[in-house]
Design an enzyme around this catalytic site. Structure first.
Site, PDB file in Angstrom:
ATOM      1  N   GLU A 232      56.067  39.747  34.166  1.00  0.00           N
ATOM      2  CA  GLU A 232      57.218  40.417  34.815  1.00  0.00           C
ATOM      3  C   GLU A 232      57.168  41.925  34.612  1.00  0.00           C
ATOM      4  O   GLU A 232      58.159  42.560  34.259  1.00  0.00           O
ATOM      5  CB  GLU A 232      58.544  39.868  34.255  1.00  0.00           C
ATOM      6  CG  GLU A 232      58.704  38.378  34.410  1.00  0.00           C
ATOM      7  CD  GLU A 232      60.068  37.858  33.934  1.00  0.00           C
ATOM      8  OE1 GLU A 232      60.998  38.667  33.766  1.00  0.00           O
ATOM      9  OE2 GLU A 232      60.179  36.639  33.732  1.00  0.00           O
TER      10      GLU A 232
ATOM     11  N   GLU B 260      62.216  32.418  27.624  1.00  0.00           N
ATOM     12  CA  GLU B 260      63.053  33.112  26.630  1.00  0.00           C
ATOM     13  C   GLU B 260      63.710  32.159  25.630  1.00  0.00           C
ATOM     14  O   GLU B 260      64.921  32.180  25.437  1.00  0.00           O
ATOM     15  CB  GLU B 260      64.112  33.957  27.345  1.00  0.00           C
ATOM     16  CG  GLU B 260      63.500  34.992  28.263  1.00  0.00           C
ATOM     17  CD  GLU B 260      64.509  35.952  28.890  1.00  0.00           C
ATOM     18  OE1 GLU B 260      65.712  35.775  28.670  1.00  0.00           O
ATOM     19  OE2 GLU B 260      64.072  36.877  29.586  1.00  0.00           O
TER      20      GLU B 260
HETATM   21  C1  XIL Z   1      66.119  38.375  37.317  1.00  0.00           C
HETATM   22  C2  XIL Z   1      65.973  38.609  38.821  1.00  0.00           C
HETATM   23  O1  XIL Z   1      65.013  39.596  39.040  1.00  0.00           O
HETATM   24  C3  XIL Z   1      67.301  39.002  39.426  1.00  0.00           C
HETATM   25  O2  XIL Z   1      67.213  39.077  40.835  1.00  0.00           O
HETATM   26  C4  XIL Z   1      68.384  38.030  39.025  1.00  0.00           C
HETATM   27  O3  XIL Z   1      69.640  38.487  39.493  1.00  0.00           O
HETATM   28  C5  XIL Z   1      68.427  37.861  37.531  1.00  0.00           C
HETATM   29  O4  XIL Z   1      67.141  37.469  37.051  1.00  0.00           O
HETATM   30  N1  XIL Z   1      63.663  37.760  32.844  1.00  0.00           N
HETATM   31  C6  XIL Z   1      63.381  36.678  33.646  1.00  0.00           C
HETATM   32  C7  XIL Z   1      63.704  36.723  35.103  1.00  0.00           C
HETATM   33  O5  XIL Z   1      62.752  35.723  33.174  1.00  0.00           O
HETATM   34  O6  XIL Z   1      64.051  35.476  35.627  1.00  0.00           O
HETATM   35  C8  XIL Z   1      64.798  37.723  35.403  1.00  0.00           C
HETATM   36  O7  XIL Z   1      64.916  37.837  36.833  1.00  0.00           O
HETATM   37  C9  XIL Z   1      64.472  39.058  34.776  1.00  0.00           C
HETATM   38  C10 XIL Z   1      64.341  38.941  33.284  1.00  0.00           C
END
Ligand code: XIL
Length: 392
Positions: free
Chosen positions: A301, A185
């Site tokens: 994701e 990001e």
């Molecule tokens: C999220 C996790 O799923 C949670 O458990 C944590 O509390 C916060 O982070 N983008 C990303 C991930 O790159 O690392 C994030 O993961 C979700 C959004």
């Protein structure tokens, strides 16, 4: 928490609960839903007629593999180390595992001088024992940083910290990682920085070149892993996502033109089930543009957020499945797409229950398996998308 703000801003929906015509629609054979319940959701009519039947129970990892694709999911230590049934289902369905939080700075680095790999190592071993690939998330991000970071890291020592972190972590897992999210990001045009770069201590201390530096350092200590730039908010036909697509392409072009060792774009793909502004053509063009830079694409994701959908779980599952299918049919059409990872596997363990919960407090249903690890229509949608995908 900063991330929460980011999510809610990014995910602001403009949901017009418009038509109140009151005419019912048949779902499956039995149930009648009042039209106003579904009128504002994307592809609603198509969704209700859609056939999500798939043949057999072949796990997603095998269906993907038969097309030269990788399927897997994010898993976390608390869930996988304590739940035997989940562990078993995870290994059945997934060909790759990515630690959900265990390799982030705040988990890995309790103090400036200690690296705690214990949870990451447990997950790496679980992946290896079950013949799963393993991937790293992530080396550089502006979030989930340890408390001490603000006190200790400054303009003078930032480069040393960045280089030391990347070197130590990539060397620790050298030979075990399929791929690394090197920078996570790094773009957010809303922040108003040149080239759409996201606010970050790394940007403040090292300037825009921190991204290139991160990739070069990672390549030096793990020359075999696929090095990925991972980004969210790229899929919709909205000014915000358009701006992000443009900025990401510009960044990727820049990195490639400088011979940076970057190999793939990771697209997070947290889909909003209620969002109607999905333009397959625009997304398809973006994917071709990325591929034409010689980069692979990983869907890193994926989940479908059902926060704003009607309460009925059957209807929700159908809309969620439709969203999976719509999205995957576009991204799998691009042969540069090599992998699909969902952000979790079962609704029992999903960040959506904390970050995008429902106002009616009903259990959220964003993932392929329900809370009892049974496949939902979303599983069928992913399975059939793999079955239909062109071979790599
Ligand atoms: C999220 C996790 O799923 C949670 O458990 C944590 O509390 C916060 O982070 N983008 C990303 C991930 O790159 O690392 C994030 O993961 C979700 C959004």
């Amino acid at each position: 928490m900063a991330y929460k703000r980011l999510i809610s801003r990014r995910h602001i929906m403009r949901l017009g609960l418009a038509t109140l015509s009151g005419i019912g629609v048949v779902l499956g054979a039995k149930k009648i839903y009042p039209r106003q319940q579904i009128s504002s959701f994307s592809n609603q009519e198509k969704n209700l007629r859609r056939d999500f039947t798939v043949s057999g129970k072949t796990p997603l990892r095998n269906r993907a593999a038969s097309k030269g694709l990788i399927y897997g999911a994010a898993g976390n230590y608390p869930a996988l180390s304590s739940d035997e049934a989940f562990k078993k289902r995870f290994a059945q369905e997934c060909g790759i595992l990515v630690p959900e939080n265990e390799l982030k700075w705040d988990t890995l680095r309790p103090t400036p001088y200690i690296f705690d790999f214990s949870k990451g190592d447990w997950l790496a071993q679980f992946a290896q024992r079950n013949n799963m690939l393993f991937r790293g998330h992530n080396l550089v991000w502006n979030q989930f940083m340890p408390e001490w970071f603000k006190e200790v890291v400054n303009r003078q020592n930032a480069e040393k910290f960045l280089v030391e972190h990347i070197t130590t972590v990539t060397k620790h897992y050298v030979g075990q990682m399929h791929s690394w999210d090197v920078v996570n990001e790094g773009i957010d045009p809303n922040h108003g920085n040149p080239d759409g770069l996201a606010n970050s201590p790394w940007l403040d201390f090292l300037g825009a070149d921190y991204i290139e530096l991160a990739f070069r350092v990672a390549a030096q200590s793990d020359p075999k892993a696929l090095l990925v730039y991972n980004e969210g908010g790229l899929k919709y036909d909205t000014p915000e996502h358009e701006a992000r697509r443009t900025a990401v392409l510009k960044l990727l072009e820049h990195l490639k033109s400088r011979g940076t060792p970057i190999h793939a774009l990771g697209m997070e793909s947290h889909i909003l089930a209620h969002e109607t502004r999905f333009n397959p053509k625009k997304l398809r063009t973006f994917l071709s543009d990325v591929a034409s830079l010689g980069l692979k694409i990983m869907i890193t994701e994926l989940d479908v957020i059902d926060q704003k959908l009607p309460a009925d779980p059957t209807l929700r599952d159908r809309i969620v499945a439709g969203a999976y299918q719509d999205f995957l049919s576009v991204v799998l059409d691009e042969k540069a797409t090599i992998a699909v990872l969902t952000w979790g596997l079962s609704d029992r363990y999903t960040w959506i229950s904390r970050f995008n919960s429902r106002s009616d407090a009903a259990t959220v249903r964003p993932l392929p398996l329900d809370s009892d690890f049974k496949p939902k229509l979303g599983w069928n949608a992913i399975a059939s998308s793999f079955d239909k995908a062109p071979k790599r």
